[in-house]
Scaffold this motif. Structure first.
Motif, mmCIF file in Angstrom:
data_model
loop_
_atom_site.group_PDB
_atom_site.id
_atom_site.type_symbol
_atom_site.label_atom_id
_atom_site.label_comp_id
_atom_site.label_asym_id
_atom_site.label_seq_id
_atom_site.Cartn_x
_atom_site.Cartn_y
_atom_site.Cartn_z
ATOM 1 N N PHE A 113 0.831 -1.189 0.000
ATOM 2 C CA PHE A 113 0.000 0.000 0.000
ATOM 3 C C PHE A 113 0.877 1.255 0.000
ATOM 4 O O PHE A 113 1.952 1.281 0.622
ATOM 5 N N SER A 114 0.391 2.277 -0.691
ATOM 6 C CA SER A 114 1.098 3.566 -0.738
ATOM 7 C C SER A 114 0.433 4.521 0.239
ATOM 8 O O SER A 114 -0.777 4.763 0.149
ATOM 9 N N LEU A 115 1.221 5.071 1.164
ATOM 10 C CA LEU A 115 0.691 5.913 2.218
ATOM 11 C C LEU A 115 1.240 7.342 2.108
ATOM 12 O O LEU A 115 2.389 7.566 1.701
ATOM 13 N N CYS A 116 0.414 8.295 2.506
ATOM 14 C CA CYS A 116 0.828 9.712 2.563
ATOM 15 C C CYS A 116 0.983 10.091 4.034
ATOM 16 O O CYS A 116 0.001 10.118 4.785
ATOM 17 N N VAL A 117 2.217 10.369 4.441
ATOM 18 C CA VAL A 117 2.536 10.716 5.823
ATOM 19 C C VAL A 117 3.069 12.160 5.825
ATOM 20 O O VAL A 117 3.984 12.497 5.060
ATOM 21 N N HIS A 118 2.484 13.008 6.703
ATOM 22 C CA HIS A 118 2.814 14.429 6.614
ATOM 23 C C HIS A 118 4.283 14.708 6.866
ATOM 24 O O HIS A 118 4.874 15.606 6.294
ATOM 25 N N GLU A 119 4.935 13.962 7.769
ATOM 26 C CA GLU A 119 6.330 14.198 8.061
ATOM 27 C C GLU A 119 7.225 13.862 6.867
ATOM 28 O O GLU A 119 8.350 14.343 6.750
ATOM 29 N N ARG A 120 6.718 13.055 5.957
ATOM 30 C CA ARG A 120 7.531 12.587 4.845
ATOM 31 C C ARG A 120 7.057 13.125 3.502
ATOM 32 O O ARG A 120 7.849 13.420 2.598
ATOM 33 N N ASP A 121 5.772 13.312 3.349
ATOM 34 C CA ASP A 121 5.237 13.570 2.024
ATOM 35 C C ASP A 121 4.689 14.996 1.840
ATOM 36 O O ASP A 121 4.249 15.357 0.731
ATOM 37 N N PHE A 122 4.614 15.816 2.917
ATOM 38 C CA PHE A 122 4.202 17.206 2.708
ATOM 39 C C PHE A 122 5.283 17.942 1.900
ATOM 40 O O PHE A 122 6.492 17.756 2.148
ATOM 41 N N VAL A 123 4.869 18.794 0.957
ATOM 42 C CA VAL A 123 5.818 19.528 0.101
ATOM 43 C C VAL A 123 6.386 20.711 0.891
ATOM 44 O O VAL A 123 5.609 21.551 1.398
ATOM 45 N N PRO A 124 7.692 20.770 1.015
ATOM 46 C CA PRO A 124 8.288 21.866 1.790
ATOM 47 C C PRO A 124 7.996 23.224 1.126
ATOM 48 O O PRO A 124 7.964 23.348 -0.095
ATOM 49 N N GLY A 125 7.755 24.232 1.941
ATOM 50 C CA GLY A 125 7.527 25.591 1.453
ATOM 51 C C GLY A 125 6.074 25.905 1.172
ATOM 52 O O GLY A 125 5.718 27.076 1.022
ATOM 53 N N GLU A 126 5.212 24.869 1.040
ATOM 54 C CA GLU A 126 3.797 25.120 0.788
ATOM 55 C C GLU A 126 3.071 25.303 2.108
ATOM 56 O O GLU A 126 3.488 24.813 3.154
ATOM 57 N N TRP A 127 1.967 25.972 1.980
ATOM 58 C CA TRP A 127 1.142 26.192 3.161
ATOM 59 C C TRP A 127 0.618 24.851 3.666
ATOM 60 O O TRP A 127 0.304 23.930 2.910
#
Length: 837
Positions: free
Chosen positions: A698-712
């Motif tokens: 499964f592919s997971l989105c984790v904020h510590e890893r997958d949030f784009v730096p510099g975006e709100w």
């Protein structure tokens, strides 16, 4: 050969005498089959057999000794017609229940004195028709019947051991080599209880010592099979000895051979025998000359019954049988002619006065070939109550002969047997019986009866037998409602209905044996019925309801039917009063199912639990309660509620997956799930949740890893939510205290409402009482009450079920399409969020 009516013109009627025609058919030989074997078997079954398992028929098996494998339950053993020359030692060891033994026609030459030591229950012993050179020295205290006839011993002297036969009732002795009877031959029976002695083998005796039979004080009946032609003095001595024993019944077989010319008066001693009551002459030659002398002696004797069985009658005088009137009242009340062979090819002529038979109450002419009943028999026997004309050639015209006057027919006749003749018209017979004013019983069995018209029976006739006539189911309509006894055995009846028997309010005895009746109707009601014979039919079971309509039933015969050994027969086997059954238990066996075929019904033991429905319910209910309680306890102890909840989640996910297949055909996602959690729960997420799900593909989105730096941050949340198939919320006390977690929940919930699809998955990391949630989490409180959530278990076994349920919610087909509509819908909510902040 039947003589025509024209040959009867010579018969005349005189003032004091009547010429009576007795024989009507000229035949050289008319011999009935010997029924001795059948009677012996029936007596053996009646006296000895309690179960068919105890019956062993090994006759005609070519065995040379008694089998050692016989069951100790054996009660009836027939080893006749084999090659067994000796009986000795322990031949019958272990057969303590043996009651009947037949070893006839085996070539027996020797019987040991101790061979019957192991059979203390033996009551019937038949060792006739063998090669015994001596009467065996045996001792059996329970013996009642002993047959030693037709052997090769040369003397009738009985061993001293016969003194021990204290219960012996019947003894048969006979040898072609024994030609004399000595004075001491029967000393062993002086104190015995023998009542019936059969003596002789058909040979001519050379000597009889006076006083020989007089020693048997208990003797009541003698059957003598010996010839005395030319030695009538010896015969007179024998009669004198029988008078001493006070014997009441005498049966002489083959007393005079065919060539014997009886010129003396051998039966003159009858006049001085006050105890004699019954005399039978059987299988013998009788001349008309001897008959006249013999009948005179009978008239002057105290005889009550006189029988002629299978005799050959020869008229050796031109005028036939002429008996002059005798001024003496006779005691004779019964005369039987059972099988008469006529030596001449013409009718015999008998001239005698009927006044001498004024006391005659029973008359039988059976097997004589009679086809016309003499007029005198119908009118000149005023006291006759029973007339048996069975097994002749009579028809309606021969019995009711036209030349006879029918004004006074059998004035006191109560019973009439016309069985085994050639009668055919039931309606004609019913009309003619009105001439017999006292007739109560009529036997028309074994004829050729047809239902040819309406029948009008006299009111006094209460008993009718129509057995062995092919009549069918409609026969009941031709019978009188006054009948009390009806015999319809073997008449082709296939069914009985209540409407057939409604008219017979007086019926007490009904015989329906040997038909094809399959069912006794449950509504059968014959209140007066005392006896019912319905054996040898096609009945498979007897129900309780049948007997409810027979309240006075005392005798029931229903054996020989193909009974089904199942619960259908449970009541009959276990609860029915067997004392009513005349043929229980021998004639009752299982026919089906095949596994029970041949099993005596008395040995079939169905359990009450398997056949009684109310008992099954009574037992099943508490058992069901106990099982339910046990299952509930195990369910509780093994956390069954949790497993059930997980199973329900998995099933719902499967069903929803199918319903969404059409929606998701054109939609793709970047991630299987976006994980929303508090940073304080990151250890569990990093060590358990992420590795397990990503390890499963499964592919997971984790904020510590997958949030784009510099975006709100809110843009990152919106992008992750809309790019994920599901949003996983890791709920804990830390989660409800996090502001960003609250935002993530808001956006995910809004997305679920916008696309009308449940994309929220809640994982409860630890218990959170819904009432303890802050007010800003009112929506979460509502969701937790309405939606199913996954609870993280501490037990390793339960964790496997947890992961399986979670994985089943995350399966998607493609990840290439971005849901722009969702992104736009979420972006519209940004100003609202900013206002709240």
């Amino acid at each position: 050969m039947v003589v025509s009516l024209n040959d009867l013109s010579y018969v005349g009627v005189f003032s004091t005498s009547v010429a009576v025609l007795i024989g009507t058919v000229v035949i050289v030989s008319l011999m009935r089959p010997d029924c001795t074997a059948i009677k012996e078997k029936n007596e053996g079954f009646k006296l000895c057999v309690t179960s068919m398992r105890g019956v062993k028929d090994l006759s005609h098996q070519n065995i040379t000794s008694v089998p050692s494998s016989l069951s100790n339950e054996t009660q009836y053993l027939d080893i006749s017609y084999n090659v067994i020359q000796t009986l000795e030692g322990t031949e019958f060891s272990g057969l303590s229940q043996l009651c009947f033994l037949k070893a006839a026609h085996c070539g027996l030459r020797e019987i040991s004195a101790t061979v019957f030591t192991h059979t203390p229950a033996l009551k019937i012993l038949n060792i006739s028709n063998n090669d015994l050179a001596f009467i065996p020295d045996i001792s059996l205290k329970q013996l009642k019947i002993l047959d030693l006839a037709n052997n090769l011993y040369t003397s009738y002297e009985l061993p001293a051991s016969f003194q021990n036969f204290t219960k012996l009732d019947f003894l048969s002795l006979g040898s072609t080599a024994a030609l004399s009877v000595s004075y001491g031959d029967f000393d062993a029976l002086m104190n015995a209880s023998v009542q019936h002695l059969a003596l002789g083998a058909g040979t001519h005796w050379q000597k009889y010592e006076s006083g020989s039979l007089a020693k048997i004080k208990s003797l009541k009946k003698l059957s003598l099979f010996a010839s005395f032609c030319g030695t009538f003095g010896m015969f007179e001595n024998l009669l004198a000895d029988l008078n001493v024993t006070q014997a009441k019944m005498l049966r002489f077989i083959s007393l005079f051979p065919d060539s014997c010319n009886v010129s003396d008066n051998p039966f003159k001693n009858l006049r001085t025998m006050p105890f004699i009551q019954n005399l039978t002459l059987e299988n013998t030659w009788i001349n008309s000359t001897f008959m006249v002398v013999f009948i005179k002696n009978v008239w002057l004797s105290p005889l009550h019954e006189l029988s002629f069985v299978n005799i050959t009658y020869n008229e050796d005088t031109p005028d036939g049988f002429n008996l002059p009137p005798i001024n003496h009242t006779i005691s004779l009340s019964s005369v039987i002619f059972n099988g008469v062979n006529h030596y001449q090819y013409r009718y015999p002529t008998i001239n005698m006065s009927f006044e001498a038979f004024s006391r005659l109450t029973y008359l039988k002419f059976s097997g004589t070939g009679m086809n016309i009943l003499p007029c005198g028999v119908m009118t000149a026997l005023p006291s006759l109550e029973i007339l048996d004309l069975s097994d002749n050639l009579l028809t309606e015209s021969g019995f009711w002969w036209t030349p006879c006057s029918n004004s006074s027919v059998f004035p006191k006749l109560r019973k009439l047997s016309l069985s085994g003749n050639r009668f055919s018209s039931l309606s004609f017979i019913s009309q003619k019986t009105h001439q017999m004013n006292s007739l109560e019983s009529l036997d028309l069995s074994f004829n050729s009866i047809h239902l040819d018209g309406d029948c009008y029976w006299p009111a006094q006739l209460t008993e009718l037998s129509l057995g062995n006539n092919n009549l069918g189911n409609s026969v009941f309509a031709y019978l009188s409602s006054d009948f009390e006894k009806i015999d319809l055995s073997k008449t082709g009846i296939t069914s009985i209905m209540q409407k057939d028997l409604t008219r017979f309010s007086k019926l007490t005895h009904l015989t329906l044996s040997s038909n094809s009746i399959q069912v006794i109707p449950v509504d059968l009601s014959v209140p007066a019925l005392l006896s019912l014979h319905i054996d040898q039919n096609a009945i498979t079971s007897i129900s309780r309801e049948v007997l409810a309509g027979l309240p006075r039933l005392q005798k029931l015969k229903v054996g020989g039917n193909p009974f089904v050994c199942s619960c259908d027969s449970y009541w009959f086997i276990t609860a029915f009063n067997k004392s009513l059954l005349m043929d229980w238990p021998l004639d009752y066996t299982c026919n089906t199912p095949l596994s029970f075929a041949g099993l005596p019904l008395s040995e079939y033991k169905p359990s009450k639990l398997s056949c009684e429905m109310w008992l099954q319910a009574a037992v099943a209910l508490p058992v069901l309660i106990v099982i339910s309680a046990a299952v509930g306890l195990v369910f509780h102890k093994c956390d069954g509620a949790w497993y059930t909840k997980m199973l329900w989640v998995w099933i719902r996910m499967k069903r929803r997956g199918k319903k969404r297949s059409n929606i998701l055909n054109n939609a793709s996602f970047s991630y299987h799930a976006f994980i929303s959690y508090s940073n304080q729960d990151s250890d569990w997420v990093d060590t358990h949740l992420v590795p397990t799900l990503e390890g499963a593909g499964f592919s997971l989105c984790v904020h510590e890893r997958d949030f784009v730096p510099g975006e709100w941050i809110i843009d990152n949340i919106i992008n992750c939510v809309e790019s994920s198939y599901k949003t996983l919320f890791v709920l804990s006390k830390h989660f409800v205290q996090s502001e960003w977690c609250n935002y993530e929940l808001f956006f995910a919930q809004h997305r679920a409402i916008s696309v009308h699809r449940d994309s929220l998955v809640f994982i409860l990391l630890e218990p959170i009482p819904t009432d303890s949630l802050p007010k800003k989490y009112l929506r979460l409180r509502s969701l937790l009450r309405q939606q199913t959530y996954l609870e993280w278990p501490k037990d390793d076994r339960k964790q496997q079920t947890f992961w399986a349920s979670l994985k089943s919610t995350l399966h998607i087909a493609d990840k290439s399409v971005v849901l722009k509509d969702i992104a736009l819908a979420i972006s519209d909510t940004v100003p609202l969020v900013a206002d709240q902040m």
